[in-house]
Motif scaffolding. Sequence first.
Motif, PDB file in Angstrom:
ATOM      1  N   LEU A 109      12.513  -8.186  -0.575  1.00  0.00           N
ATOM      2  CA  LEU A 109      13.401  -7.553  -1.541  1.00  0.00           C
ATOM      3  C   LEU A 109      13.361  -6.029  -1.384  1.00  0.00           C
ATOM      4  O   LEU A 109      14.404  -5.372  -1.394  1.00  0.00           O
ATOM      5  N   ALA A 110      12.176  -5.478  -1.228  1.00  0.00           N
ATOM      6  CA  ALA A 110      12.058  -4.024  -1.028  1.00  0.00           C
ATOM      7  C   ALA A 110      12.788  -3.597   0.243  1.00  0.00           C
ATOM      8  O   ALA A 110      13.496  -2.586   0.251  1.00  0.00           O
ATOM      9  N   LYS A 111      12.624  -4.371   1.304  1.00  0.00           N
ATOM     10  CA  LYS A 111      13.307  -4.055   2.556  1.00  0.00           C
ATOM     11  C   LYS A 111      14.818  -4.166   2.388  1.00  0.00           C
ATOM     12  O   LYS A 111      15.569  -3.341   2.929  1.00  0.00           O
ATOM     13  N   ASN A 141      16.045  -1.084   0.521  1.00  0.00           N
ATOM     14  CA  ASN A 141      16.047   0.081   1.417  1.00  0.00           C
ATOM     15  C   ASN A 141      17.167  -0.019   2.442  1.00  0.00           C
ATOM     16  O   ASN A 141      17.801   0.986   2.776  1.00  0.00           O
ATOM     17  N   TRP A 142      17.419  -1.226   2.935  1.00  0.00           N
ATOM     18  CA  TRP A 142      18.488  -1.452   3.903  1.00  0.00           C
ATOM     19  C   TRP A 142      19.828  -1.097   3.270  1.00  0.00           C
ATOM     20  O   TRP A 142      20.654  -0.405   3.877  1.00  0.00           O
ATOM     21  N   GLU A 188       0.814  -1.211   0.000  1.00  0.00           N
ATOM     22  CA  GLU A 188       0.000   0.000   0.000  1.00  0.00           C
ATOM     23  C   GLU A 188       0.848   1.261   0.000  1.00  0.00           C
ATOM     24  O   GLU A 188       0.360   2.338  -0.254  1.00  0.00           O
ATOM     25  N   SER A 189       2.134   1.136   0.285  1.00  0.00           N
ATOM     26  CA  SER A 189       2.992   2.319   0.336  1.00  0.00           C
ATOM     27  C   SER A 189       3.691   2.515  -1.007  1.00  0.00           C
ATOM     28  O   SER A 189       3.946   1.564  -1.726  1.00  0.00           O
ATOM     29  N   PRO A 190       3.999   3.760  -1.336  1.00  0.00           N
ATOM     30  CA  PRO A 190       4.671   4.005  -2.615  1.00  0.00           C
ATOM     31  C   PRO A 190       6.070   3.386  -2.607  1.00  0.00           C
ATOM     32  O   PRO A 190       6.754   3.389  -1.587  1.00  0.00           O
ATOM     33  N   GLN A 191       6.464   2.875  -3.748  1.00  0.00           N
ATOM     34  CA  GLN A 191       7.787   2.270  -3.877  1.00  0.00           C
ATOM     35  C   GLN A 191       8.838   3.351  -4.038  1.00  0.00           C
ATOM     36  O   GLN A 191       8.633   4.313  -4.773  1.00  0.00           O
ATOM     37  N   GLU A 192       9.956   3.165  -3.382  1.00  0.00           N
ATOM     38  CA  GLU A 192      11.065   4.079  -3.556  1.00  0.00           C
ATOM     39  C   GLU A 192      12.028   3.445  -4.545  1.00  0.00           C
ATOM     40  O   GLU A 192      12.326   2.261  -4.464  1.00  0.00           O
ATOM     41  N   SER A 193      12.490   4.191  -5.491  1.00  0.00           N
ATOM     42  CA  SER A 193      13.365   3.643  -6.525  1.00  0.00           C
ATOM     43  C   SER A 193      14.751   3.362  -5.959  1.00  0.00           C
ATOM     44  O   SER A 193      15.267   4.110  -5.133  1.00  0.00           O
ATOM     45  N   PHE A 194      15.364   2.301  -6.453  1.00  0.00           N
ATOM     46  CA  PHE A 194      16.717   1.940  -6.041  1.00  0.00           C
ATOM     47  C   PHE A 194      17.643   2.093  -7.242  1.00  0.00           C
ATOM     48  O   PHE A 194      18.267   1.174  -7.706  1.00  0.00           O
TER      49      PHE A 194
END
Length: 179
Positions: free
Chosen positions: A159-161, A164-165, A97-103
């Motif tokens: 994977l998203a975490k 971000n990590w 539900e949260s917007p994805q931050e680009s990597f």
Amino acid sequence: MEENIEEFIKGNKKAFDRVYEKYSPSMFGICMRYANCKDDAQEILQETFIKVYENREKVNPELTLGPWIKTITIRTAINFLKSQKKMVLKENEDFFESPQESFTQEIDPKDEKSALLKLLTEMPPGYRAVFNLFVLDNLTHKEIAEYLEITEGASKSQLAKAKNWIKTNLEKKRSNERA
């Protein structure tokens, strides 16, 4: 080397030694990506080649051994982490539900490659496993879910975490270098 596959399949010790000599360095690199330390990686590697030897009769002599051994290595690493209770994966429904931050940060290949590899060893095991499987081993979220016995959603969340990590820790490293 590949001409000795038949001898390896039959259980010839010298042929197995050649298989080990050829593939163990690259498989050790894979083990290090999943393990927290060199000792764990060596244990995973040893277990991998025990499985390789025990399952040698399943080898198709017309194919190369590398991909087959890599699959065994990855599964052995994941099972090792699970048995050590070092890998905990949790689903996070908020992720969807949260917007994805680009990597897509610019990474200087000279400096950041070794920093990124070092960060991988410091990454929490659950994040590291999914990151390795998706980014470095090119598996789909469906395949990762099967390997790790989780849902595809959990794989995507981990994977998203992980991304971000990595981003957070690379930024910390850069801040510390500037200070």
